[in-house]
Scaffold this motif. Structure first.
Motif, PDB file in Angstrom:
ATOM      1  N   GLN A 189      61.677  36.696 -27.615  1.00 41.22           N
ATOM      2  CA  GLN A 189      61.340  36.625 -29.042  1.00 41.22           C
ATOM      3  C   GLN A 189      60.333  37.723 -29.407  1.00 41.22           C
TER       4      GLN A 189
ATOM      5  N   ARG B 100      61.908  41.262 -29.316  1.00 42.80           N
ATOM      6  CA  ARG B 100      62.809  41.516 -30.444  1.00 42.80           C
ATOM      7  C   ARG B 100      62.062  41.645 -31.762  1.00 42.80           C
TER       8      ARG B 100
ATOM      9  N   GLY C 209      79.081  42.694 -28.667  1.00 43.28           N
ATOM     10  CA  GLY C 209      78.373  43.657 -29.496  1.00 43.28           C
ATOM     11  C   GLY C 209      78.178  44.984 -28.777  1.00 43.28           C
TER      12      GLY C 209
ATOM     13  N   HIS D  86      77.088  40.016 -24.420  1.00 41.47           N
ATOM     14  CA  HIS D  86      77.913  38.869 -24.052  1.00 41.47           C
ATOM     15  C   HIS D  86      78.837  38.443 -25.193  1.00 41.47           C
ATOM     16  N   ALA D  87      78.452  38.804 -26.441  1.00 42.33           N
ATOM     17  CA  ALA D  87      79.259  38.450 -27.609  1.00 42.33           C
ATOM     18  C   ALA D  87      80.139  39.607 -28.062  1.00 42.33           C
TER      19      ALA D  87
ATOM     20  N   HIS E  79      69.171  42.975 -25.532  1.00 45.55           N
ATOM     21  CA  HIS E  79      69.791  43.385 -26.796  1.00 45.55           C
ATOM     22  C   HIS E  79      68.912  42.974 -27.972  1.00 45.55           C
TER      23      HIS E  79
ATOM     24  N   ASP F 152      69.583  42.001 -30.880  1.00 46.75           N
ATOM     25  CA  ASP F 152      70.094  40.851 -31.631  1.00 46.75           C
ATOM     26  C   ASP F 152      70.820  39.922 -30.665  1.00 46.75           C
ATOM     27  N   ASP F 153      70.229  38.765 -30.438  1.00 49.05           N
ATOM     28  CA  ASP F 153      70.816  37.842 -29.469  1.00 49.05           C
ATOM     29  C   ASP F 153      72.201  37.356 -29.903  1.00 49.05           C
ATOM     30  N   GLN F 154      72.442  37.277 -31.203  1.00 48.95           N
ATOM     31  CA  GLN F 154      73.730  36.792 -31.694  1.00 48.95           C
ATOM     32  C   GLN F 154      74.829  37.842 -31.578  1.00 48.95           C
ATOM     33  N   GLN F 155      74.429  39.122 -31.471  1.00 50.00           N
ATOM     34  CA  GLN F 155      75.407  40.199 -31.380  1.00 50.00           C
ATOM     35  C   GLN F 155      75.267  40.969 -30.064  1.00 50.00           C
ATOM     36  N   GLY F 156      74.823  40.289 -29.015  1.00 48.91           N
ATOM     37  CA  GLY F 156      74.561  40.937 -27.739  1.00 48.91           C
ATOM     38  C   GLY F 156      75.817  41.330 -26.988  1.00 48.91           C
TER      39      GLY F 156
END
Length: 429
Positions: free
Chosen positions: A152, A155, A189, A186-187, A178, A180-184
């Protein structure tokens, strides 16, 4: 009726005049760290502590957890990231050429260079993310909680970070989280250079308390003193393609420097009681710990006489000094010269600190001579102005990516140096 008078609102003296133009650095002032990380070796891994104003409130207590990996596992993780960096940069081949042996923007053109750079970013980010997980996501529930708080903070923006450990040496700048954790990754991004620790943050490795150490390198003469330990076989007739010439030119301009070219001269200089150099530079061929068909070889650097200076030699020289060197900055313009490793023989950094250097800057991997020369030259152009080592290295890392499409600035690691700078101090004569 009295005639109105014009009032003069001008101030004959303004005590705050000039405060709008603050200097970039304040001599003898330690920069406030926003994050402190400390690793203590225990029987089944490492105890990890974290604190600092950038971390979320945690009831006025330290974040702490247990990292359950041993030194052998860490050493293997380091080999993996070194291998990934080599393959993605120095050894990467395009149409029979090695673009990262120089500067892709100049050789490939902007469009091709950007595509090549993004490809490298994806590979290096995945390697850095794995190492981040090996360090911060391989422990107990408390370490998981520490990692959430750390992520946190990282970022939220650039941080000033000191990692302290005499046992666990990691190239912290290569770690990747990354933005942005939501667009990392693994996702699905896209990787971003902002996610690399060394690109966004000021980060150093500290050895803990060392008696007599100071990050402020004070010199009393008109010029600071420097020793250049060189393999003159690297010199070439034309200055344009000579990796040593531009570096020597900077030192000839700004320092009182001497050149040493053999192992015997180096031993004599570094064990002399009157060795009070402010800067040491090694410009030569070097390697970290290697294993080949003949067995294991410890870290070494080779000057003009072709006699290897081993990690053990430097460690032995430290025994013959009556006192530590006065905390000079040591710049390794040598392949793998920034490695510390988990054991003394794995890199040159640990023995050099036992000798008394105060700050080390050097690459984790093999770096082409032209790239190392350019980075060293630009580094010292700023360092001789009084700028701090960590700030210079981060700025150069960003410049190499934006101006040259080269990620190799990130390969240079920093052991101590967030506050390291030159200070002209007449009383230090």
């Amino acid at each position: 009726m009295e005639q109105q008078q014009d009032l003069d609102f001008s101030l004959p003296f303004d005590g705050y005049d000039g405060l709008g133009d603050l200097p970039r650095i304040t001599p003898r002032t330690v920069q406030e760290r926003s994050i402190h990380l400390r690793f203590h070796k225990v029987h089944d891994g490492y105890l990890v502590h974290a604190h600092g104003p950038a971390l979320p409130y945690d009831g006025n207590d330290l974040y702490s957890g247990r990292l359950r990996v041993d030194q052998e596992q860490i050493s293997q993780s380091l080999e993996d990231i070194h291998d990934a960096w080599l393959k993605a940069t120095v050894l990467h081949k395009v149409e029979g050429a090695y673009p990262f042996a120089g500067f892709p923007y100049q050789t490939l053109g902007e469009r091709n260079a950007r595509e090549l750079l993004q490809e490298a970013c994806e590979t290096l980010a995945r390697a850095g993310q794995i190492l981040y997980g090996d360090i911060f996501k391989s422990g107990d529930d408390d370490l998981d909680r520490l990692e959430v708080a750390l992520a946190q903070a990282l970022r939220n923006g650039p941080q000033i970070i000191t990692v302290t450990s005499p046992d666990l040496f990691i190239p912290w700048g290569l770690l990747y989280l990354h933005p942005d954790d939501q667009q990392g990754l693994h996702a699905g991004g896209a990787a971003s250079w902002d996610g690399f620790f060394g690109y966004t943050h000021l980060i150093e490795h500290s050895l803990g308390r060392v008696d007599g150490y100071s990050p402020f390198i004070e010199h009393g003469g008109e010029r600071p003193k420097a020793s250049l330990y060189l393999d003159t076989r690297l010199a070439k007739a034309g200055e344009a393609d000579c990796p040593l010439c531009p570096v020597r030119h900077v030192f000839d301009t700004h320092a009182a420097s001497e050149v040493w070219t053999t192992k015997a001269e180096t031993a004599q200089r570094l064990t002399a009681s009157d060795c009070t150099d402010h800067i040491l530079v090694f410009g030569a061929h070097a390697t970290g710990n290697r294993t080949d068909h003949r067995g294991q070889k410890s870290a070494r650097i080779v000057l003009t006489d072709d006699k290897p200076i081993l990690a053990g030699d430097i460690k032995d020289w430290a025994r013959y000094r009556h006192q530590l060197l006065p905390s000079p900055l040591c710049f390794m313009m040598a392949c793998e010269g920034g490695r510390a490793g988990q054991y003394d023989q794995q890199g040159l950094a640990r023995p050099l600190f036992k000798l008394g250097i105060g700050c080390l800057v050097g690459p984790q991997i093999e770096v082409p001579p032209s790239v190392a020369s350019t980075l060293a030259t630009r580094f010292f152009e700023e360092f001789f102005k009084g700028e701090r080592a960590a700030c210079i290295l981060r700025d150069l890392t960003q410049d190499f990516i934006s101006q040259h499409a080269s990620p190799l600035g990130l390969a240079f690691t920093l052991i101590r140096g967030i506050d390291t700078c030159l200070i002209h101090s007449p009383q230090a004569e």
